[in-house]
Design a protein around this motif. Sequence first.
Motif, PDB file in Angstrom:
ATOM      1  N   UNK A   1       0.927  -1.366   0.228  1.00 24.74           N
ATOM      2  CA  UNK A   1      -0.153  -0.154  -0.035  1.00 24.74           C
ATOM      3  C   UNK A   1       1.405   1.419  -0.078  1.00 24.74           C
ATOM      4  N   UNK A   2       0.703   2.199  -0.508  1.00 23.63           N
ATOM      5  CA  UNK A   2       0.962   3.484  -0.217  1.00 23.63           C
ATOM      6  C   UNK A   2       1.416   4.267   1.589  1.00 23.63           C
ATOM      7  N   UNK A   3       3.033   4.202   1.127  1.00 24.75           N
ATOM      8  CA  UNK A   3       3.149   4.792   2.013  1.00 24.75           C
ATOM      9  C   UNK A   3       3.407   6.463   2.715  1.00 24.75           C
ATOM     10  N   UNK A   4       3.386   6.491   3.544  1.00 28.34           N
ATOM     11  CA  UNK A   4       3.852   8.129   3.931  1.00 28.34           C
ATOM     12  C   UNK A   4       5.454   7.941   4.048  1.00 28.34           C
ATOM     13  N   UNK A   5       5.856   8.938   4.279  1.00 20.71           N
ATOM     14  CA  UNK A   5       7.058   9.163   3.427  1.00 20.71           C
ATOM     15  C   UNK A   5       8.278   8.662   5.267  1.00 20.71           C
ATOM     16  N   UNK A   6       7.453   9.084   5.726  1.00 21.69           N
ATOM     17  CA  UNK A   6       8.141   8.172   6.867  1.00 21.69           C
ATOM     18  C   UNK A   6       8.471   6.893   6.563  1.00 21.69           C
ATOM     19  N   UNK A   7       7.233   6.479   6.636  1.00 16.76           N
ATOM     20  CA  UNK A   7       6.638   4.821   6.538  1.00 16.76           C
ATOM     21  C   UNK A   7       8.252   4.737   4.859  1.00 16.76           C
ATOM     22  N   UNK A   8       8.564   5.115   4.441  1.00 14.25           N
ATOM     23  CA  UNK A   8       9.311   4.950   3.222  1.00 14.25           C
ATOM     24  C   UNK A   8      10.163   3.812   3.398  1.00 14.25           C
ATOM     25  N   UNK A   9      11.310   4.813   4.621  1.00 11.25           N
ATOM     26  CA  UNK A   9      12.303   3.769   4.638  1.00 11.25           C
ATOM     27  C   UNK A   9      12.397   2.701   5.027  1.00 11.25           C
ATOM     28  N   UNK A  10      11.746   2.556   6.171  1.00 13.97           N
ATOM     29  CA  UNK A  10      11.380   0.577   6.261  1.00 13.97           C
ATOM     30  C   UNK A  10      11.140  -0.081   4.785  1.00 13.97           C
ATOM     31  N   UNK A  11      10.257   0.732   4.557  1.00 12.92           N
ATOM     32  CA  UNK A  11       9.805  -0.496   3.181  1.00 12.92           C
ATOM     33  C   UNK A  11      11.142  -0.308   2.042  1.00 12.92           C
ATOM     34  N   UNK A  12      11.347   0.848   2.251  1.00 12.06           N
ATOM     35  CA  UNK A  12      12.196   1.138   1.422  1.00 12.06           C
ATOM     36  C   UNK A  12      13.577  -0.473   1.611  1.00 12.06           C
ATOM     37  N   UNK A  13      13.904  -0.001   2.781  1.00 14.61           N
ATOM     38  CA  UNK A  13      14.790  -1.453   3.366  1.00 14.61           C
ATOM     39  C   UNK A  13      14.586  -1.936   3.704  1.00 14.61           C
ATOM     40  N   UNK A  14      13.349  -2.676   3.703  1.00 17.18           N
ATOM     41  CA  UNK A  14      13.350  -3.844   3.643  1.00 17.18           C
ATOM     42  C   UNK A  14      13.131  -4.305   2.156  1.00 17.18           C
TER      43      UNK A  14
END
Length: 629
Positions: free
Chosen positions: A412-425
């Motif tokens: 799902x779309x993520x807020x910028x802050x959440x993009x961190x871990x999403x991208x990292x993962x």
Amino acid sequence: MDKGWGLTLDSDSLGFFLNNNNNSNNKRPPQPHPQHNHHNKRSISLDNTMFPVNLGRRDYHHQHHHEPAAAAASSPPSDHVETRRAVVDEVDFFAKKPRLASEDADHHDRDDDASKANRVSVKKENSLGEAPSRPDLDVNTGLHLLTANTGSDQSTVDDGVSSDSDDKRAKIELAQLQMELQRMNIENQRLKDMLGQVSNNYSVLHNHLVALMQQQQTHGTDSAQENEVVEGKSEERKVEVGGSKVVPIQFMNPGPGATAETDEISNSSSEDRTISGSPRNNSNVVKNSDVVPYDSDRDGKKVGREESPESESQGWVPNKAPKLTPNKPIDQSTEATMRKARVSVRARSEAPMITDGCQWRKYGQKMAKGNPCPRAYYRCTMAVGCLVRKQVQRCAEDRSILITTYEGNHNHPLPPAAMAMASTTTAAASMLLSGSMSSADGIMNPNLLARAILPCSSSMATISASAPFPTVTLDLTHNPNPLQFQRPPTQFPIHFPGQGQNGFGSVQTAQLPQVFGQALYNQSKFSGLQLSQEMGHSQLGHQAPQLPLHQTQQQQQPSLADTVSAATAAITADPNFTAALAAAISSIIGGGAHPNNNTSSTTTNNNISASMTTSNSNNSNKMGNFPGN
DNA sequence: CGCTTTTGACCTGCGC
DNA sequence: GCGCAGGTCAAAAGCG
């Protein structure tokens, strides 16, 4: 007239919306995806298209109402509707409030042919000043009322005031306009919903493509398996043909925003999901793209349990998952590896858990062996179907250290802050896969893999590639090398948009995480490169050019002639990359962290460590960051 | 009332 | 086959 702006805009705006993706969808978080920047203007105009009619009228009415004569006199005589439209489109951005044209009734005379010039001029003057009218003007002008009122502006005004019939007509017109407005609003809402669906499909497809790319990397030489990749998906074939190394980069930005092409892909995939007959990929495609199963997964427990394994291509995978793909034993192991790839973050925090921008729900707690502190299990609740999970546990040796382990990719779309871990993962999963794919011994030889995947092995990250849960551990608990953060960014080739020149401390949270994820992913490619070179030095050529990191590029050349160790040493020598990673993590946990996570913020800002140790771990070492081991 | 957390039970994989 | 450990589920309790 009949073509009414509403209808015209609907058709136009439909395509518009499709291209603009979520920008008009207020429900969704802002999309940082850079690819969509060029759509911003359009999207704004789209939003304004929701209130086109009244905007123009409002201004017109306002001015006309108060000083009709002056307006008529001062305004230029000639005007074209199209010209006005163009102006309107430009100005609409600033006129946000829709205005129900109750007043519009007063101006029905605009359509009058005799007074048309004057009225037009009035409109034009308004439009020049602010928000002009839209094609709705045509609609209004089309009213018969105006015909009846043929005459000068003055006469119109007088007639409008005195004539009851005009009032009635005006009311009718108003009602029609209101209905039109309602229809437009409904249409806009519907389009928003469509956008939401498209966005979701894109996210799911994105994840699936990443998984496919990883599979292809693993079995890149196996043409037979490539042929099995979802038949009929031209887009995916493009990915295959175009080069597996390029596409993943694009997808590393899990931003929901998608280009028109991407949306098409998602749409087609969602359409194709029931078509594809290849069992290997189908399970992923079908389940991932379908949101409904996720709902059932939550609500229907048994069903969810059975379906969830299928539905998770790269996310969390229950232990049962392998059973569902019996046809591809090799792929099973690959998928399992990818699915279970983890990113573990060690940070000092007194808070129960670090704030990473996502919403989590605790679904379990367990006492882990060797650690008096319980391990908490969280599930992402930002989307119904999101299967990302994380484990939070305190270090037994140092209770101030909080160990957070992420698994899976958000759908799902993520807020910028959440993009961190999403991208990292995602990056970590790709990285681990990349390493394991390039070398059959990757998983079996953690040392090699660790060094190759994260060449800057002196600090910050620990790789545990041991099956079945390859893990990247980011250790933020050690004191950083302050000099690393003081280095001017110019020495570090990665560009941080919006970043200040004073180093990473000013970098905003929303940006660094992506870079961080990208960096990891680049590292993964690098690792694949390294391993490939060791194995047979063949694929260097097409991978190397795509590595944006300066360090990586530097290392590539030595790596051509040298061994993996040499490359590792080269990267290790340059602390910039490490500093960037540390800064990114700092941003993630500190800047991106929730206010109540004070300890975490403070700690990470001051104590980010860049200790990257190559660890040879096995399971114990993977969890080895966990205290008990 | 709905959502979240708690917590015991259950399932699965692995090692012996 | 058995026991252990990790992971998950789901009913009960808590909370706003």
